[in-house]
Enzyme design. Structure first.
Site, short mmCIF file in Angstrom:
data_model
loop_
_atom_site.label_atom_id
_atom_site.label_comp_id
_atom_site.label_asym_id
_atom_site.label_seq_id
_atom_site.Cartn_x
_atom_site.Cartn_y
_atom_site.Cartn_z
N CYS A 65 32.55 14.10 84.88
CA CYS A 65 31.20 14.47 85.30
C CYS A 65 30.87 13.84 86.65
O CYS A 65 31.24 12.70 86.91
CB CYS A 65 30.18 14.00 84.26
SG CYS A 65 28.50 14.53 84.66
N CYS A 69 25.32 8.47 85.03
CA CYS A 69 24.61 7.85 83.90
C CYS A 69 25.40 6.63 83.42
O CYS A 69 26.54 6.77 82.98
CB CYS A 69 24.43 8.86 82.78
SG CYS A 69 23.72 10.43 83.33
N CYS A 72 27.37 6.33 80.00
CA CYS A 72 28.19 7.46 79.59
C CYS A 72 29.67 7.28 79.94
O CYS A 72 30.03 6.96 81.08
CB CYS A 72 27.67 8.73 80.25
SG CYS A 72 28.61 10.20 79.78
N CYS A 109 26.14 21.64 67.56
CA CYS A 109 25.65 21.25 68.88
C CYS A 109 26.79 21.44 69.89
O CYS A 109 27.82 20.77 69.80
CB CYS A 109 25.21 19.80 68.86
SG CYS A 109 23.95 19.46 67.60
N CYS A 142 22.58 24.57 68.87
CA CYS A 142 21.89 23.82 69.92
C CYS A 142 22.85 23.68 71.09
O CYS A 142 24.01 23.31 70.90
CB CYS A 142 21.48 22.44 69.41
SG CYS A 142 20.57 21.45 70.63
N CYS A 202 15.01 19.66 71.69
CA CYS A 202 15.63 18.48 71.08
C CYS A 202 15.76 17.46 72.19
O CYS A 202 16.47 17.69 73.18
CB CYS A 202 16.99 18.83 70.49
SG CYS A 202 17.87 17.40 69.83
N ARG A 272 16.60 12.01 64.19
CA ARG A 272 18.04 12.02 63.93
C ARG A 272 18.68 10.70 64.37
O ARG A 272 18.46 10.25 65.49
CB ARG A 272 18.70 13.17 64.68
CG ARG A 272 20.16 13.40 64.33
CD ARG A 272 20.73 14.56 65.12
NE ARG A 272 19.86 15.72 65.08
CZ ARG A 272 20.03 16.81 65.82
NH1 ARG A 272 21.04 16.86 66.66
NH2 ARG A 272 19.20 17.82 65.74
S1 SF4 Z 1 25.26 11.89 80.24
FE1 SF4 Z 1 27.41 11.80 80.97
S2 SF4 Z 1 28.17 13.94 80.92
FE2 SF4 Z 1 25.86 14.00 80.81
S3 SF4 Z 1 25.18 14.15 82.99
FE3 SF4 Z 1 25.23 11.96 82.50
S4 SF4 Z 1 27.28 11.28 83.17
FE4 SF4 Z 1 27.36 13.51 83.00
#
Ligand code: SF4
Length: 433
Positions: A65, A69, A72, A109, A142, A202, A272
Site C-alpha cells: 500500500c 498508516c 498497518c 468482508c 461489506c 461500518c 464488533r
Molecule cells: S490501513 Fe493499511 S492498507 Fe489501508 S490505507 Fe492504511 S496502510 Fe493502506
C-alpha cells in the site's frame, strides 16, 4: 454504583451517556470490572439478545500500500513479512468466501489494500460480488476498499454490496499522529459517501496506539454521530516491521472497559470485536461476548486468529448463539432508521436477501469493518489486521500460551503473539473457518 445504574437505564432506553460518563467507565477499577461488564451486558442483551453475528474476511489484495498508516502491516515501507499479492480473481474470492459462510458467517468482508479503488477495481469487485452471491444469495457483503471517489459507492450499491467499511480509527485530534498521507476528514468523507449511496456504514476504531481516554471517547462519539450501523473495535496488533511494533498498551481488563464504553455509547448499534481479540483479550474473550454482539470468524487480513471451530465453541460455551442468516442484526427501530437513510423499506424484521426493498442495514439482505478500519478495514490494514511473526503450525497455536504473561506497557516486539497469516486467500492452503 450510581454510574452503572445510570448507564444501564440510559442504555435500556437506547440513550447515549454523557462524555463524562463514558470517561468514567474507562476509569473504573479492576474491582469494579465485573459490575461494568454485567451492566453493559444488560444493554447488549436488551437490543441483541444472546446472538453473535459472525463475519468473515477475504483479503482481495494484500500488502504494497502507498499509504503510511502506522498501525498497518501493509503500509508503505512496512517490513512485516506478510503475504503480498494482487487482486484475487472472482472465483478465488468466492471460494474463500464460501469457507466462511460454511463456517457460520452471515457477512463476508471484501478488503483490498490501497488508498482507494480505481474504477477498474470497482469492476473487479462487482464481478466478485456476483460470484459470491451466485453461490450464497443471502450473504451480506461489506466492501472495504479505502477512500472512495465520486459515484464509486453508487456503483458498489448497484453491484449488490450491502455495506462499506471505513474506520475513523482514532480521534480527529490525534489522527495526524498515525497517518500523514490522508486525513481524518478524508475518512469521514468516505463514510458519508457510502452512507449517502445507500450502503450501510461500518466504521470503527483501533485502541492501543498510545491514545488517551479522551481520544477514545472522542472517536466513539464521532462514530455515533456519523450514524455507523456497525462499530468494529480493533485492539492494535503490534506488527514487527511497523512503527507501532512495540506499542503493547492493552490488558484484557482495559479491553473490556473499552468494549463496555463503546456499548454504552452505542447501545443499539452492532459492536464488533475485530482485530486483536485473541492477542489482547486472550482467555477473557468470552466476557467480551457480553459486550459485543459481533466478531470475526477465523483469520484476519494479515494475521492468524484462533481456529474457527474454537470461535464457535467459545460462543456456545458462553451461552450465546450464532446469529442466523434470516435474523435481523439491528433492532427494529435502528433498522428502520438505516433503511430510511438508504432508501429501503425499513423492515426491521427478518428480510430476505434481495427482497427488493433495499435495506442496507438489516440482515438477510443488509448491513456493515469490521471493524476493519478507516482507510480500510479493521485494525491493521484495511480490515482487522493482525500482526506477524511466524506462521502457526495449526490454528490452535495462533495465540501462544505466553500471551498471558504480557504486561501492558511492554515495549518488546512479540513475534510469539502475532502470527502472519499463511493460509486461506492468496495461498494454496485451506482457510481457517
Ligand atoms: S490501513 Fe493499511 S492498507 Fe489501508 S490505507 Fe492504511 S496502510 Fe493502506
Amino acid at each position: 454504583m450510581d454510574l452503572l445504574d445510570t448507564l444501564t437505564a440510559k442504555g435500556l432506553r437506547g440513550e447515549t451517556p454523557t462524555r463524562e460518563e463514558a470517561l468514567a467507565v474507562l476509569a473504573t477499577t479492576d474491582d469494579e470490572l465485573l459490575d461494568v461488564v454485567a451492566a453493559a451486558g444488560r444493554v447488549r442483551r436488551r437490543w441483541f439478545g444472546r446472538r453473535v453475528k459472525l463475519n468473515y474476511l477475504v483479503n482481495l489484495k494484500s500488502g504494497l500500500c502507498p499509504e503510511d498508516c502506522s498501525y498497518c502491516s501493509q503500509r508503505l515501507g512496512s517490513k512485516a513479512e506478510i503475504l503480498k499479492y494482487t487482486w484475487l480473481k472472482p472465483g478465488q474470492a468466492a471460494e474463500a468466501a464460501r469457507a466462511g459462510v460454511s463456517g457460520g458467517a452471515k457477512r463476508v468482508c471484501l478488503v483490498a489494500s490501497g488508498r482507494g479503488p480505481t474504477d477498474r477495481d470497482i469492476d473487479r469487485v462487482t464481478d466478485t460480488v456476483a460470484a459470491i452471491k451466485e453461490a450464497d444469495p443471502a450473504v451480506e457483503i461489506c466492501a472495504c476498499l479505502g477512500l472512495l471517489s465520486d459515484n464509486q459507492a453508487e456503483r458498489l450499491k448497484a453491484a449488490g454490496v450491502d455495506a462499506y467499511n471505513h474506520n475513523l480509527n482514532t480521534s480527529e485530534g490525534t489522527y495526524g499522529d498515525i497517518a500523514t498521507t490522508h486525513t481524518y476528514a478524508d475518512r469521514v468523507d468516505t463514510v458519508q459517501k457510502a452512507h449517502g449511496a445507500g450502503l450501510s456504514a461500518c466504521s470503527g476504531l483501533i485502541a492501543g496506539m498510545g491514545e488517551s481516554d479522551e481520544d477514545l471517547v472522542d472517536v466513539v462519539f464521532a462514530l455515533r454521530e456519523l450514524g455507523s450501523d456497525s462499530v468494529p473495535v480493533n485492539f492494535l496488533i503490534p506488527f514487527e516491521g511497523t512503527p507501532l511494533a512495540k506499542e503493547w498498551n492493552l490488558s484484557p481488563q482495559r479491553c473490556l472497559r473499552i468494549l463496555a464504553m463503546v456499548r454504552f455509547v452505542n447501545p443499539d448499534t452492532e459492536v464488533r470485536i475485530a482485530g486483536g481479540r485473541e492477542v489482547h483479550l486472550r482467555s477473557m474473550q468470552p466476557l467480551g461476548l457480553h459486550l459485543a454482539n459481533s466478531i470475526f470468524l477465523g483469520d484476519y487480513l494479515t494475521s492468524e486468529g484462533q481456529a474457527g471451530q474454537t470461535d464457535l465453541d467459545m460462543i456456545a460455551d458462553a451461552g450465546f448463539e450464532v446469529e442466523g442468516v434470516g435474523e435481523s442484526t439491528l433492532p427494529r427501530h435502528r433498522a428502520d432508521i438505516a433503511a430510511a437513510a438508504t432508501g429501503g423499506c425499513g423492515t426491521g424484521a427478518t428480510g430476505g436477501a434481495g427482497g427488493g426493498c433495499g435495506t442496507a442495514a438489516v440482515s438477510g439482505g443488509s448491513e456493515g469493518v469490521d471493524a476493519a478500519v478507516g482507510g480500510c478495514g479493521t485494525g491493521g490494514g484495511c480490515g482487522p489486521c493482525g500482526g506477524h511473526g511466524h506462521a502457526a503450525a495449526n490454528a490452535d497455536q495462533a495465540v501462544d500460551e505466553t500471551a498471558a504473561t504480557v504486561p501492558a506497557g511492554s515495549d518488546e516486539v512479540r513475534t510469539d503473539l502475532v502470527r502472519v497469516r499463511r493460509r486461506g486467500a492468496g495461498t494454496e492452503l485451506a482457510p481457517n473457518a
